[in-house]
Every structure is written in C-alpha cells, then in structure tokens.
Enzyme design. Structure first.
Site, PDB file in Angstrom:
ATOM      1  N   ASN A   1       0.000  -7.462   3.261  1.00 56.43           N
ATOM      2  CA  ASN A   1      -0.690  -8.235   2.228  1.00 56.43           C
ATOM      3  C   ASN A   1      -2.189  -8.017   2.429  1.00 56.43           C
ATOM      4  O   ASN A   1      -2.621  -7.564   3.484  1.00 56.43           O
ATOM      5  CB  ASN A   1      -0.342  -9.734   2.382  1.00 56.43           C
ATOM      6  CG  ASN A   1      -0.589 -10.530   1.115  1.00 56.43           C
ATOM      7  OD1 ASN A   1      -1.701 -10.567   0.595  1.00 56.43           O
ATOM      8  ND2 ASN A   1       0.450 -11.162   0.597  1.00 56.43           N
TER       9      ASN A   1
ATOM     10  N   HIS B   1      13.883 -12.156 -10.315  1.00 50.56           N
ATOM     11  CA  HIS B   1      13.359 -12.906 -11.463  1.00 50.56           C
ATOM     12  C   HIS B   1      13.606 -12.195 -12.792  1.00 50.56           C
ATOM     13  O   HIS B   1      12.953 -12.497 -13.785  1.00 50.56           O
ATOM     14  CB  HIS B   1      11.860 -13.194 -11.259  1.00 50.56           C
ATOM     15  CG  HIS B   1      11.580 -14.157 -10.146  1.00 50.56           C
ATOM     16  ND1 HIS B   1      10.343 -14.321  -9.556  1.00 50.56           N
ATOM     17  CD2 HIS B   1      12.410 -15.022  -9.500  1.00 50.56           C
ATOM     18  CE1 HIS B   1      10.434 -15.241  -8.602  1.00 50.56           C
ATOM     19  NE2 HIS B   1      11.667 -15.661  -8.549  1.00 50.56           N
TER      20      HIS B   1
ATOM     21  N   GLU C   1      -4.087 -10.472   2.612  1.00 53.04           N
ATOM     22  CA  GLU C   1      -4.486 -11.586   3.488  1.00 53.04           C
ATOM     23  C   GLU C   1      -3.227 -12.269   4.028  1.00 53.04           C
ATOM     24  O   GLU C   1      -2.165 -12.178   3.406  1.00 53.04           O
ATOM     25  CB  GLU C   1      -5.346 -12.588   2.710  1.00 53.04           C
ATOM     26  CG  GLU C   1      -4.615 -13.158   1.515  1.00 53.04           C
ATOM     27  CD  GLU C   1      -5.509 -14.003   0.624  1.00 53.04           C
ATOM     28  OE1 GLU C   1      -6.710 -13.729   0.557  1.00 53.04           O
ATOM     29  OE2 GLU C   1      -4.971 -14.932   0.017  1.00 53.04           O
TER      30      GLU C   1
HETATM   31  P1  OAD Z   1       1.282 -14.086  -6.323  1.00 50.09           P
HETATM   32  O1  OAD Z   1       0.300 -13.770  -7.394  1.00 50.09           O
HETATM   33  O2  OAD Z   1       1.557 -15.500  -6.005  1.00 50.09           O
HETATM   34  O3  OAD Z   1       0.812 -13.407  -4.962  1.00 50.09           O
HETATM   35  C1  OAD Z   1       0.380 -12.081  -4.905  1.00 50.09           C
HETATM   36  C2  OAD Z   1       0.140 -11.756  -3.443  1.00 50.09           C
HETATM   37  O4  OAD Z   1      -0.218 -10.389  -3.358  1.00 50.09           O
HETATM   38  C3  OAD Z   1      -0.991 -12.548  -2.798  1.00 50.09           C
HETATM   39  O5  OAD Z   1      -0.551 -13.041  -1.532  1.00 50.09           O
HETATM   40  C4  OAD Z   1      -2.123 -11.531  -2.624  1.00 50.09           C
HETATM   41  O6  OAD Z   1      -2.891 -11.771  -1.452  1.00 50.09           O
HETATM   42  C5  OAD Z   1      -1.336 -10.237  -2.503  1.00 50.09           C
HETATM   43  N1  OAD Z   1      -2.027  -9.024  -2.964  1.00 50.09           N
HETATM   44  C6  OAD Z   1      -2.859  -8.858  -4.023  1.00 50.09           C
HETATM   45  N2  OAD Z   1      -3.236  -7.578  -4.161  1.00 50.09           N
HETATM   46  C7  OAD Z   1      -2.600  -6.887  -3.166  1.00 50.09           C
HETATM   47  C8  OAD Z   1      -2.562  -5.517  -2.778  1.00 50.09           C
HETATM   48  N3  OAD Z   1      -3.235  -4.577  -3.437  1.00 50.09           N
HETATM   49  N4  OAD Z   1      -1.819  -5.183  -1.706  1.00 50.09           N
HETATM   50  C9  OAD Z   1      -1.136  -6.116  -0.997  1.00 50.09           C
HETATM   51  N5  OAD Z   1      -1.123  -7.429  -1.329  1.00 50.09           N
HETATM   52  C10 OAD Z   1      -1.839  -7.806  -2.392  1.00 50.09           C
HETATM   53  O7  OAD Z   1       2.622 -13.285  -6.682  1.00 50.09           O
HETATM   54  P2  OAD Z   1       4.106 -13.538  -6.197  1.00 50.09           P
HETATM   55  O8  OAD Z   1       4.172 -13.963  -4.780  1.00 50.09           O
HETATM   56  O9  OAD Z   1       4.877 -12.337  -6.605  1.00 50.09           O
HETATM   57  O10 OAD Z   1       7.572 -16.089 -10.846  1.00 50.09           O
HETATM   58  O11 OAD Z   1       4.544 -14.743  -7.126  1.00 50.09           O
HETATM   59  C11 OAD Z   1       5.852 -15.172  -7.067  1.00 50.09           C
HETATM   60  C12 OAD Z   1       6.340 -15.637  -8.403  1.00 50.09           C
HETATM   61  O12 OAD Z   1       5.438 -16.583  -8.953  1.00 50.09           O
HETATM   62  C13 OAD Z   1       6.378 -14.559  -9.488  1.00 50.09           C
HETATM   63  O13 OAD Z   1       7.561 -13.777  -9.435  1.00 50.09           O
HETATM   64  C14 OAD Z   1       6.340 -15.367 -10.729  1.00 50.09           C
HETATM   65  C15 OAD Z   1       5.177 -16.231 -10.329  1.00 50.09           C
HETATM   66  O14 OAD Z   1       4.831 -17.268 -11.051  1.00 50.09           O
HETATM   67  C16 OAD Z   1       8.094 -16.343 -12.060  1.00 50.09           C
HETATM   68  O15 OAD Z   1       7.558 -15.995 -13.094  1.00 50.09           O
HETATM   69  C17 OAD Z   1       9.391 -17.108 -11.999  1.00 50.09           C
END
Ligand code: OAD
Length: 260
Positions: free
Chosen positions: A217, A124, A219
C-alpha cells in the site's frame, strides 16, 4: 526500480511467496490507481460531493435511481478509457508461477481479468454487468447506457451488477474467498484501506489460519497489525519488482530440483 522499498524487504516477501504452496491476494481500489481510476477514500474519492457510501446503496437507488445511474454511468465512462497497469499484470504473472493462486478483488472495474488473471473472485461484482430489478436477468454490456436504462425483456428498471453497501455478496463467492485465504500460506493485501467489511476481514481470517500476510500500500492500514511484512509505495512499482524476484527464486528452485 523499487522506489522507496528496502530491497531486503522485497527479498523477504519474495521468499515467503516462493515457499508457499498456496497463495491468495486481496486487492482494492489502490491497485487501479495507477490506471487512473480514483480510489474511494483518497483525494478525489468524492463524486459531486457524494461519498460512495451515499450513492452505492439500495436506499439511494429507491430514492433517486437517476442519481445512482448518473454515478455509475460516470464511472463506466471513466473505466471505458483505462487500461490494466503493471501491478495488475504482475498479479496475473504470479498466478502462473507454480503455487495454487486465488485473486480476491473488491474492485468492480474488470481490470484484473483484462490483465489475464483467471482464478479471480470479484467480491463486489462487476460494473459492466447490468441486472434487471424485475425479472433478475443479467447481461454484460460495455455500451453507454441511458439515464434510466430499462430491461428489453420485461421493461423494468435495470441496475448495476455490483454489490451495494448493506447487500449480501454474490452467492458462493464469499465462501470461495474465505476458503482460499484460510488455505493460503501467504496472502498479499494490496491497495485496500482494509476497512470495508466483510472483505477486509479476509486478511484477519488468513492471519488466524497461519497465513503470512504481506501488505502492499502507499501507507500502512489496520492490516499492518497482522502483517508479517509491509511494503509501502505504489503497487504498480512494487508488484512487478516483487514478482520478478519470485520468478527468479522459482527458477532457482527448479534448477535445484533437477540437479538433486
Ligand atoms: P479505498 O479507496 O478505501 O482504499 C484505497 C487504498 O489504496 C488506500 O489504502 C490507499 O492508501 C491505497 N492506494 C492508493 N493508491 C495506491 C497505489 N498506487 N498503490 C498502492 N496502494 C494505493 O478502496 P478499497 O479498500 O478498495 O465498495 O474500498 C473498499 C470498498 O469500499 C470498495 O470496493 C467499494 C468502496 O466503497 C463498494 O462499492 C461496495
């Protein structure tokens, strides 16, 4: 300390990684959570009542570039003060433990590179890159930017060098990511909600190609369905523990090779 994760699961995951000739990792915002970077879909994932999907789009930028820049300047300010955490560092160490390794990240924060990951694909883009909407020139700048920053070469409006919803991924990067996961024997899926496409599909692509998927993760996500193993807890705790176990297995493998 492995928190709540059963040590036998950690050992199982370490054995998969240590046996793999090729390893890939797909990371998301959760890996930077313990550095103090807010995730997108968790609590605090909103900015001034806007979801990322409302401000991170070409349409939003055409409609209100000042609002979009305010959002990115807020994130740049926040990221200027954070450091890579033990999870980022463990992934950088994993790269040096023998197998071919590719880290594919959805994060734009640059923390994997700062932690030392070298074979890195930023799907990204990178928030420290700015690109001209006129001449398309781009450069990296960590300096504070104005409300509507302009290109010094042609005067057109600058935009963040990140991929917005509805935009294609950077040329070549997607193909390399697909190849890396399809060729991997083991894929770590860390700190991503596994719902944003096409990035999330890499986990399914890997599983289809026979790679053993390990989800890390706090969860389970939809990727749990195709994972061989799930390790649930904080990435900054689980990854160092897991990579320590892989390191120990690699040392054992080395000893066995030299004595046989
Ligand atoms: P999300 O915010 O959707 O998901 C974050 C994930 O991390 C969730 O499944 C949480 O459960 C997990 N999580 C949180 N804290 C954690 C920790 N300490 N250890 C392990 N896991 C943890 O973020 P992304 O999946 O990265 O795109 O989102 C994908 C894309 O959506 C991003 O790159 C961005 C966003 O909108 C763009 O901007 C194009």
């Amino acid at each position: 300390m492995s928190g709540v994760v059963d040590p036998s699961l950690l050992d199982g995951a370490a054995r998969l990684l240590a046996a793999a000739r090729s390893v890939a990792a797909l990371t998301g915002a959760g890996v930077s959570d313990e550095s103090g970077v807010p995730t997108f879909r968790g609590a605090g994932g909103y900015w001034k009542n806007h979801r990322a999907e409302d401000v991170a789009t070409p349409t939003a930028f055409r409609r209100d570039p000042a609002l979009v820049w305010e959002f990115y300047n807020y994130r740049r300010d926040l990221l200027a003060g954070v450091e890579p955490n033990a999870g980022h560092r463990a992934l950088a160490e994993l790269e040096s433990l023998g197998a071919r390794f590719t880290l594919v990240t959805q994060n734009v924060d640059g923390l994997h590179a700062r932690a030392g990951s070298a074979r890195l694909l930023e799907l990204h883009g990178n928030i420290w890159v700015v690109r001209c909407t006129g001449c398309r020139g781009e450069h990296t700048s960590r300096e504070a930017l104005g409300a509507l920053p302009r290109c010094t070469a042609c005067g057109a409006l600058l935009r963040p060098g990140v991929v917005w919803f509805g935009e294609p991924l950077p040329p070549g990067v997607w193909e390399q990511a697909e190849r890396a996961v399809a060729e991997s024997d083991c894929l770590l899926v860390v700190g991503t909600s596994a719902v944003v496409q096409p990035a999330a599909s890499l986990a399914w692509r890997a599983a289809q190609a026979g790679s053993r998927v390990i989800e890390i993760n706090t969860e389970p996500t939809p990727a749990r369905d195709i994972a061989a193993l799930g390790l649930y807890g904080q990435a900054g705790v689980i990854l160092p523990d897991l990579v320590g176990r892989v390191r120990a297995l690699r040392v054992q493998q080395g000893t066995q090779e030299t004595t046989s």
